[in-house]
Design a protein around this motif. Structure first.
Motif, PDB file in Angstrom:
ATOM      1  N   LEU A  89       0.971  -1.139   0.025  1.00  0.00           N
ATOM      2  CA  LEU A  89      -0.036   0.085   0.119  1.00  0.00           C
ATOM      3  C   LEU A  89       0.972   1.328   0.172  1.00  0.00           C
ATOM      4  N   GLN A  90       0.746   2.035  -1.054  1.00  0.00           N
ATOM      5  CA  GLN A  90       1.404   3.280  -0.869  1.00  0.00           C
ATOM      6  C   GLN A  90       0.521   4.332   0.057  1.00  0.00           C
ATOM      7  N   SER A  91       1.608   5.195   0.542  1.00  0.00           N
ATOM      8  CA  SER A  91       0.950   6.035   1.765  1.00  0.00           C
ATOM      9  C   SER A  91      -0.072   7.001   1.215  1.00  0.00           C
ATOM     10  N   ASN A  92       0.212   7.346  -0.171  1.00  0.00           N
ATOM     11  CA  ASN A  92      -0.859   8.442  -0.660  1.00  0.00           C
ATOM     12  C   ASN A  92      -2.206   7.838  -0.916  1.00  0.00           C
ATOM     13  N   LYS A  93      -2.426   6.317  -0.786  1.00  0.00           N
ATOM     14  CA  LYS A  93      -3.663   5.454  -1.155  1.00  0.00           C
ATOM     15  C   LYS A  93      -4.315   5.483   0.140  1.00  0.00           C
ATOM     16  N   ALA A  94      -3.752   5.719   1.282  1.00  0.00           N
ATOM     17  CA  ALA A  94      -4.379   5.399   2.492  1.00  0.00           C
ATOM     18  C   ALA A  94      -5.562   6.204   2.870  1.00  0.00           C
ATOM     19  N   LYS A  95      -5.762   7.290   2.169  1.00  0.00           N
ATOM     20  CA  LYS A  95      -7.270   7.992   2.162  1.00  0.00           C
ATOM     21  C   LYS A  95      -8.089   7.426   1.929  1.00  0.00           C
ATOM     22  N   VAL A 104      -6.176  -4.042   7.347  1.00  0.00           N
ATOM     23  CA  VAL A 104      -4.955  -3.965   6.225  1.00  0.00           C
ATOM     24  C   VAL A 104      -4.049  -4.723   7.023  1.00  0.00           C
ATOM     25  N   HIS A 105      -3.689  -5.892   6.106  1.00  0.00           N
ATOM     26  CA  HIS A 105      -2.592  -6.929   6.411  1.00  0.00           C
ATOM     27  C   HIS A 105      -1.118  -6.504   6.239  1.00  0.00           C
ATOM     28  N   SER A 106      -0.935  -5.512   5.341  1.00  0.00           N
ATOM     29  CA  SER A 106       0.361  -5.123   4.791  1.00  0.00           C
ATOM     30  C   SER A 106       1.042  -4.042   5.413  1.00  0.00           C
ATOM     31  N   VAL A 107       0.975  -3.792   6.745  1.00  0.00           N
ATOM     32  CA  VAL A 107       1.473  -2.533   7.288  1.00  0.00           C
ATOM     33  C   VAL A 107       3.230  -2.844   7.387  1.00  0.00           C
ATOM     34  N   ASP A 108       3.929  -2.015   6.868  1.00  0.00           N
ATOM     35  CA  ASP A 108       5.289  -2.472   6.832  1.00  0.00           C
ATOM     36  C   ASP A 108       6.477  -1.317   6.995  1.00  0.00           C
ATOM     37  N   ARG A 109       5.935  -0.071   7.387  1.00  0.00           N
ATOM     38  CA  ARG A 109       6.769   1.040   7.880  1.00  0.00           C
ATOM     39  C   ARG A 109       6.040   2.109   8.446  1.00  0.00           C
ATOM     40  N   ALA A 110       6.842   3.044   9.005  1.00  0.00           N
ATOM     41  CA  ALA A 110       6.273   4.174   9.812  1.00  0.00           C
ATOM     42  C   ALA A 110       5.456   5.016   8.968  1.00  0.00           C
ATOM     43  N   SER A 111       5.907   5.631   7.889  1.00  0.00           N
ATOM     44  CA  SER A 111       5.354   6.474   7.128  1.00  0.00           C
ATOM     45  C   SER A 111       3.763   5.920   6.735  1.00  0.00           C
ATOM     46  N   LEU A 112       3.492   4.459   6.409  1.00  0.00           N
ATOM     47  CA  LEU A 112       2.277   4.005   6.348  1.00  0.00           C
ATOM     48  C   LEU A 112       1.335   4.002   7.609  1.00  0.00           C
ATOM     49  N   VAL A 113       1.875   3.864   8.834  1.00  0.00           N
ATOM     50  CA  VAL A 113       1.209   4.003   9.970  1.00  0.00           C
ATOM     51  C   VAL A 113       0.694   5.552   9.975  1.00  0.00           C
ATOM     52  N   ALA A 177       5.583  -2.135  15.963  1.00  0.00           N
ATOM     53  CA  ALA A 177       4.366  -2.334  16.753  1.00  0.00           C
ATOM     54  C   ALA A 177       4.063  -1.044  17.850  1.00  0.00           C
ATOM     55  N   ARG A 178       5.165  -0.790  18.297  1.00  0.00           N
ATOM     56  CA  ARG A 178       5.174   0.447  19.234  1.00  0.00           C
ATOM     57  C   ARG A 178       4.494   1.902  18.755  1.00  0.00           C
ATOM     58  N   GLN A 179       4.713   2.098  16.973  1.00  0.00           N
ATOM     59  CA  GLN A 179       4.290   2.986  16.596  1.00  0.00           C
ATOM     60  C   GLN A 179       2.893   3.055  16.279  1.00  0.00           C
ATOM     61  N   ILE A 180       2.280   1.786  15.877  1.00  0.00           N
ATOM     62  CA  ILE A 180       1.047   1.516  15.844  1.00  0.00           C
ATOM     63  C   ILE A 180       0.202   1.775  17.027  1.00  0.00           C
ATOM     64  N   SER A 181       0.955   1.493  18.108  1.00  0.00           N
ATOM     65  CA  SER A 181       0.096   1.240  19.581  1.00  0.00           C
ATOM     66  C   SER A 181       0.044   2.849  19.856  1.00  0.00           C
ATOM     67  N   GLU A 182       0.691   3.607  19.162  1.00  0.00           N
ATOM     68  CA  GLU A 182       0.469   5.074  19.455  1.00  0.00           C
ATOM     69  C   GLU A 182      -0.247   5.818  18.605  1.00  0.00           C
ATOM     70  N   ALA A 183      -0.594   5.264  17.668  1.00  0.00           N
ATOM     71  CA  ALA A 183      -1.514   5.719  16.604  1.00  0.00           C
ATOM     72  C   ALA A 183      -2.843   6.067  17.311  1.00  0.00           C
ATOM     73  N   GLN A 184      -3.740   6.906  17.079  1.00  0.00           N
ATOM     74  CA  GLN A 184      -5.010   7.189  17.715  1.00  0.00           C
ATOM     75  C   GLN A 184      -6.151   6.197  17.376  1.00  0.00           C
ATOM     76  N   HIS A 185      -5.926   6.014  15.809  1.00  0.00           N
ATOM     77  CA  HIS A 185      -7.147   5.174  15.309  1.00  0.00           C
ATOM     78  C   HIS A 185      -6.959   4.076  14.651  1.00  0.00           C
ATOM     79  N   LEU A 186      -5.626   3.361  15.222  1.00  0.00           N
ATOM     80  CA  LEU A 186      -5.360   2.010  14.598  1.00  0.00           C
ATOM     81  C   LEU A 186      -5.009   1.270  15.749  1.00  0.00           C
TER      82      LEU A 186
END
Length: 258
Positions: A89-95, A104-113, A177-186
């Motif tokens: 998933l390209q980050s610009n497609k997240a919206k 989403v099964h394929s999260v693999d980088r902080a920018s996508l989070v 995992a830490r970065q995802i846990s800090e996200a507000q809506h993930l």
């Protein structure tokens, strides 16, 4: 229903039953009490096939291209379907993806989070402004790449095949995992992998299970193990997969690309 649709419905019913029986047999062989969730990978196939499979009781569908997934989700909006985004998933497609994806099964980088969390915040704000109920937080899985661990030869074979599966190496799981846990809506729900070409799937999936067990010690909601496709679903079940991503054995060979 036209003859063509009737024939296709018969074909899909037969294929689905065979896959479901394989899952049942593999579950029994592994001594598990509960069968894993079957996610039918419907990429490249028409919405009419998804509709038929829904009528056969299926609710979980996987897609790996935003444009195709969004079109199907819109066409089948009246159906009670859960869409799983499984591709890179390209980050610009997240919206776009947050408008229809349950997971989403394929999260693999902080920018996508960051992109997914920001897109979710906008989606929730838009719903509030329109007086509509806000959607639930987005479930995400970290995609893990075991290519390096299972030898550079596998990685080379994968490169020759043109595969670009993405994923983080196991050592990077905890940081992401830490970065995802800090996200507000993930919501971090677990891990996903694709067995590297040439590697023994069972060994790869056992490693994913080990990583998931470790992850769940810190994040109790991380219980999902997404692993296994048409050719290696039995190995995935034996290793404890909770979600199987099955495409060709349910839907048949991919349609010719035009």
């Amino acid at each position: 229903m036209t003859n063509a649709l009737e024939n296709r419905a018969d074909e899909l019913r037969e294929r689905l039953l065979k896959v479901q029986q394989r899952i049942t047999d593999a579950t029994a062989k592994a001594g598990l009490a509960e069968e894993p969730t079957l996610v039918v990978v419907s990429k490249f196939f028409p919405a009419s096939d998804v509709r038929i499979l829904h009528e056969l009781g299926m609710t979980e569908f996987g897609e790996n291209k935003d444009q195709e997934a969004a079109a199907k989700a819109e066409e089948l909006a009246e159906a009670d379907l859960h869409w799983h985004f499984i591709g890179q998933l390209q980050s610009n497609k997240a919206k776009n993806v947050v408008k229809y994806a349950t997971m989403v099964h394929s999260v693999d980088r902080a920018s996508l989070v960051k992109a997914l969390d920001k897109a979710m915040a906008r989606e929730i704000e838009a719903a509030e402004e329109a007086g509509k109920p806000a959607r639930a937080d987005l479930d995400v899985l970290i995609q893990v790449d075991f290519g390096e661990e299972f030898s550079s030869e596998q990685k080379t074979a994968e490169s020759r095949s043109g595969a670009q599966r993405g994923g983080v190496v196991p050592q990077e799981i905890s940081n992401l995992a830490r970065q995802i846990s800090e996200a507000q809506h993930l919501r971090l729900r677990g891990l996903m992998t694709v067995a590297p070409l040439g590697a023994e799937p069972g060994k790869v999936f056992d490693r994913l299970r080990e990583e998931l067990t470790t992850l769940a010690e810190t994040y109790p909601d991380a219980t999902i193990m997404s692993a296994g496709m048409s050719h290696d679903l039995e190995a995935a079940v034996a290793s404890g997969a909770t979600h199987l991503r099955i495409g060709s054995d349910v839907l048949g060979s991919r349609p010719a690309v035009r």
